[in-house]
Write a protein that holds these residues in place. Structure first.
Motif, mmCIF file in Angstrom:
data_model
loop_
_atom_site.group_PDB
_atom_site.id
_atom_site.type_symbol
_atom_site.label_atom_id
_atom_site.label_comp_id
_atom_site.label_asym_id
_atom_site.label_seq_id
_atom_site.Cartn_x
_atom_site.Cartn_y
_atom_site.Cartn_z
ATOM 1 N N GLY A 117 36.563 78.066 89.049
ATOM 2 C CA GLY A 117 35.389 77.622 88.568
ATOM 3 C C GLY A 117 34.803 76.828 90.058
ATOM 4 N N VAL A 118 33.303 77.088 90.190
ATOM 5 C CA VAL A 118 32.920 76.434 91.273
ATOM 6 C C VAL A 118 31.577 75.660 90.938
ATOM 7 C CG1 VAL A 118 31.652 77.035 93.494
ATOM 8 C CG2 VAL A 118 33.738 78.252 92.932
ATOM 9 N N GLY A 119 31.382 74.512 91.148
ATOM 10 C CA GLY A 119 30.264 73.598 90.897
ATOM 11 C C GLY A 119 29.431 73.501 92.064
ATOM 12 N N ALA A 120 28.587 72.475 91.883
ATOM 13 C CA ALA A 120 27.661 72.008 93.326
ATOM 14 C C ALA A 120 28.626 71.574 94.142
ATOM 15 C CB ALA A 120 26.621 70.937 92.748
ATOM 16 N N THR A 121 29.749 70.768 94.010
ATOM 17 C CA THR A 121 30.533 70.210 95.088
ATOM 18 C C THR A 121 32.089 70.553 94.936
ATOM 19 O OG1 THR A 121 30.683 68.046 94.065
ATOM 20 C CG2 THR A 121 28.759 68.493 95.760
ATOM 21 N N GLN A 122 32.512 70.846 93.753
ATOM 22 C CA GLN A 122 33.993 71.020 93.347
ATOM 23 C C GLN A 122 34.411 72.352 93.188
ATOM 24 O OE1 GLN A 122 36.008 68.251 93.373
ATOM 25 N NE2 GLN A 122 34.177 67.256 94.416
ATOM 26 N N VAL A 123 35.453 72.585 93.392
ATOM 27 C CA VAL A 123 36.163 73.799 93.138
ATOM 28 C C VAL A 123 37.551 73.639 92.172
ATOM 29 C CG1 VAL A 123 37.432 75.775 93.759
ATOM 30 C CG2 VAL A 123 35.288 74.913 95.041
ATOM 31 N N ALA A 124 37.640 74.561 91.220
ATOM 32 C CA ALA A 124 38.856 74.409 90.219
ATOM 33 C C ALA A 124 39.614 75.657 90.048
ATOM 34 C CB ALA A 124 38.555 73.689 89.054
ATOM 35 N N ARG A 125 40.862 75.655 90.543
ATOM 36 C CA ARG A 125 41.408 76.961 90.230
ATOM 37 C C ARG A 125 42.345 76.738 89.072
ATOM 38 N NH1 ARG A 125 46.501 79.575 93.895
ATOM 39 N NH2 ARG A 125 47.486 80.516 92.230
ATOM 40 N N ILE A 126 42.565 77.651 88.290
ATOM 41 C CA ILE A 126 43.345 77.574 86.929
ATOM 42 C C ILE A 126 44.033 78.718 86.754
ATOM 43 C CG2 ILE A 126 43.162 77.001 84.279
ATOM 44 C CD1 ILE A 126 41.797 74.972 85.786
ATOM 45 N N ASP A 127 45.450 78.339 86.358
ATOM 46 C CA ASP A 127 46.369 79.302 86.374
ATOM 47 C C ASP A 127 46.449 80.344 87.732
ATOM 48 O OD1 ASP A 127 48.564 80.652 85.149
ATOM 49 O OD2 ASP A 127 47.476 80.963 83.356
ATOM 50 N N GLY A 128 47.002 81.470 87.583
ATOM 51 C CA GLY A 128 47.430 82.308 88.400
ATOM 52 C C GLY A 128 48.744 81.745 88.933
ATOM 53 N N TRP A 129 49.613 81.313 88.098
ATOM 54 C CA TRP A 129 50.977 80.823 88.491
ATOM 55 C C TRP A 129 51.998 81.683 88.495
ATOM 56 C CZ3 TRP A 129 48.988 77.655 91.356
ATOM 57 C CH2 TRP A 129 47.987 76.640 90.830
ATOM 58 N N GLY A 130 51.803 83.158 88.156
ATOM 59 C CA GLY A 130 52.722 84.007 88.170
ATOM 60 C C GLY A 130 53.188 84.275 86.949
ATOM 61 N N TYR A 131 53.949 85.414 86.695
ATOM 62 C CA TYR A 131 54.473 86.070 85.374
ATOM 63 C C TYR A 131 55.455 84.840 84.914
ATOM 64 C CZ TYR A 131 58.488 87.932 87.809
ATOM 65 O OH TYR A 131 59.613 88.300 88.359
ATOM 66 N N LEU A 132 56.198 84.327 85.561
ATOM 67 C CA LEU A 132 57.341 83.350 85.279
ATOM 68 C C LEU A 132 56.855 82.030 84.484
ATOM 69 C CD1 LEU A 132 60.153 83.892 88.019
ATOM 70 C CD2 LEU A 132 59.930 84.834 85.505
ATOM 71 N N MET A 133 55.804 81.717 85.215
ATOM 72 C CA MET A 133 55.402 80.247 85.089
ATOM 73 C C MET A 133 53.858 79.828 84.211
ATOM 74 S SD MET A 133 56.973 78.229 88.444
ATOM 75 C CE MET A 133 56.133 76.609 88.019
ATOM 76 N N GLY A 134 53.049 81.442 84.619
ATOM 77 C CA GLY A 134 51.844 81.082 83.920
ATOM 78 C C GLY A 134 51.399 82.491 83.499
ATOM 79 N N ASP A 135 50.059 82.631 83.985
ATOM 80 C CA ASP A 135 49.164 84.076 83.786
ATOM 81 C C ASP A 135 48.950 84.260 82.198
ATOM 82 O OD1 ASP A 135 49.064 84.395 86.623
ATOM 83 O OD2 ASP A 135 50.597 86.013 86.629
ATOM 84 N N ALA A 136 48.718 83.344 81.669
ATOM 85 C CA ALA A 136 48.288 83.519 80.297
ATOM 86 C C ALA A 136 47.131 84.117 80.084
ATOM 87 C CB ALA A 136 48.168 81.828 79.641
ATOM 88 N N GLY A 137 47.359 85.179 79.005
ATOM 89 C CA GLY A 137 46.234 86.095 78.680
ATOM 90 C C GLY A 137 46.201 87.378 79.716
ATOM 91 N N SER A 138 47.062 87.400 80.725
ATOM 92 C CA SER A 138 47.218 88.333 81.559
ATOM 93 C C SER A 138 47.776 89.959 81.112
ATOM 94 C CB SER A 138 47.939 88.174 82.898
ATOM 95 O OG SER A 138 49.253 88.182 82.458
ATOM 96 N N GLY A 139 47.647 90.882 81.775
ATOM 97 C CA GLY A 139 48.277 92.074 81.406
ATOM 98 C C GLY A 139 49.988 91.962 81.051
ATOM 99 N N TYR A 140 50.536 91.146 82.028
ATOM 100 C CA TYR A 140 51.778 90.999 81.750
ATOM 101 C C TYR A 140 52.053 90.126 80.749
ATOM 102 C CZ TYR A 140 56.753 89.376 82.641
ATOM 103 O OH TYR A 140 58.103 89.077 82.513
ATOM 104 N N TRP A 141 51.113 89.048 80.369
ATOM 105 C CA TRP A 141 51.353 88.322 79.084
ATOM 106 C C TRP A 141 51.406 89.074 77.999
ATOM 107 C CZ3 TRP A 141 48.702 86.571 74.899
ATOM 108 C CH2 TRP A 141 49.155 85.553 74.466
#
Length: 302
Positions: A117-141
């Motif tokens: 997510g990118v706003g006027a001044t801020q950026v937020a990265r959500i998930d992308g923590w890999g198949y062992l700890m995250g990636d919810a909704g991904s092909g692996y998941w």
């Protein structure tokens, strides 16, 4: 852009653009060091295309701070014509390719998934923590959920599903499947490969596949909403949301995702991507120092 060799490096494949030509290489091997792989791709591209590239840019799946050593990559490329390297996580290049400078969020879901997510001044990265700890909704998941459902059906802990027949085509004796899978060097891609079967069977009416698909769409939407909540500075802000990657080829998943987004409390529009990750990798070369994404980019000049 002339003079730029751009790399879009994912687990499934590596796309490269240089000298007006697009090349494809095998995906990143997560069990091996990253920088030697990127350097080999850059050198091979220069040899095959004859491109006169002075800048190498790369958006890389799963890039960590430890690996984001642009100076080390520049040294490994060891090409006199290349005097600058720019590295970024592929969430950054996916965003630039899909939305450019428009505020919003891009969720890129293939074997893995990451939302930016990118706003006027801020950026937020959500998930992308890999198949062992995250990636919810991904092909692996999705594939992992499919195999879990298959083994539940085998045990009698869960309902019957057509996914069982798909699994048996690969492992005729499902009681031994877990042994074979654990020993498979390519197990992440093997698990993720079941996502396409989930999408097909969901469309054909398999209830278990439909349930997995709807849950995946909800997980991806939840990541987008979380990203927008973190970058929003005004309740009246308008955001664009772009969903890219192979899992969104499933009509049922895309519908579940879109319905969650539409029901959110954001002023948001679901839009088609302007371009792809490779376009975002090209755009890295022109990213200004005051852009909200600039702190997430590593540069080295020689």
């Amino acid at each position: 852009m002339s003079g730029v060799l751009a790399i879009d490096a994912g687990q499934t494949g590596i796309k490269v653009r240089a000298g007006g030509q697009d090349l494809v290489f095998p995906g990143i091997d997560t069990h091996e060091e990253l920088l030697p792989q990127l350097a080999a791709v850059a050198r091979s591209t220069l040899e095959r295309t004859g491109a006169s590239a002075s800048v190498v840019t790369a958006g890389v799946s799963g890039l960590t701070t430890r690996e984001a050593d642009a100076a080390a990559l520049l040294a490994r490329i060891a090409e006199p014509r290349v005097h600058e390297v720019i590295l970024a996580h592929d969430s950054t290049t996916s965003f630039l390719g899909a939305l450019g400078d428009v505020p919003g969020a891009v969720v890129a879901a293939g074997t893995g998934v990451v939302t930016l997510g990118v706003g006027a001044t801020q950026v937020a990265r959500i998930d992308g923590w890999g198949y062992l700890m995250g990636d919810a909704g991904s092909g692996y998941w999705i594939g992992r959920e499919a195999l879990d459902a298959v083994m539940r059906a085998v045990d009698g802990r869960g309902p019957a599903t057509a996914l069982r027949q798909v699994a048996e085509e690969r492992w005729p004796d499902l009681t031994q499947a877990y042994i074979d899978l654990q020993a498979d060097h390519d197990r992440v891609r093997v698990v993720a490969s079941f996502a396409k079967h989930v999408a097909r069977l969901a469309a054909e009416g398999d209830a278990v596949s439909q349930h997995i698909t709807v849950r995946a769409g909800g997980e991806l939407a939840h990541s987008v909403e979380t990203a927008l909540r973190r970058v929003r500075t005004d309740d009246s802000e308008h955001f664009s949301v772009c969903a890219i990657g192979g899992v969104f080829r499933s009509p049922q998943l895309h519908e579940a995702f879109a319905s969650h987004i539409a029901a959110s409390d954001f002023d948001v529009a679901l839009v088609e991507p302007q371009g792809h990750g490779i376009d975002g990798a090209v755009a890295l070369a022109d990213l200004g120092p005051r852009h909200p994404l600039a702190p997430a980019v590593w540069r080295a000049r020689g």
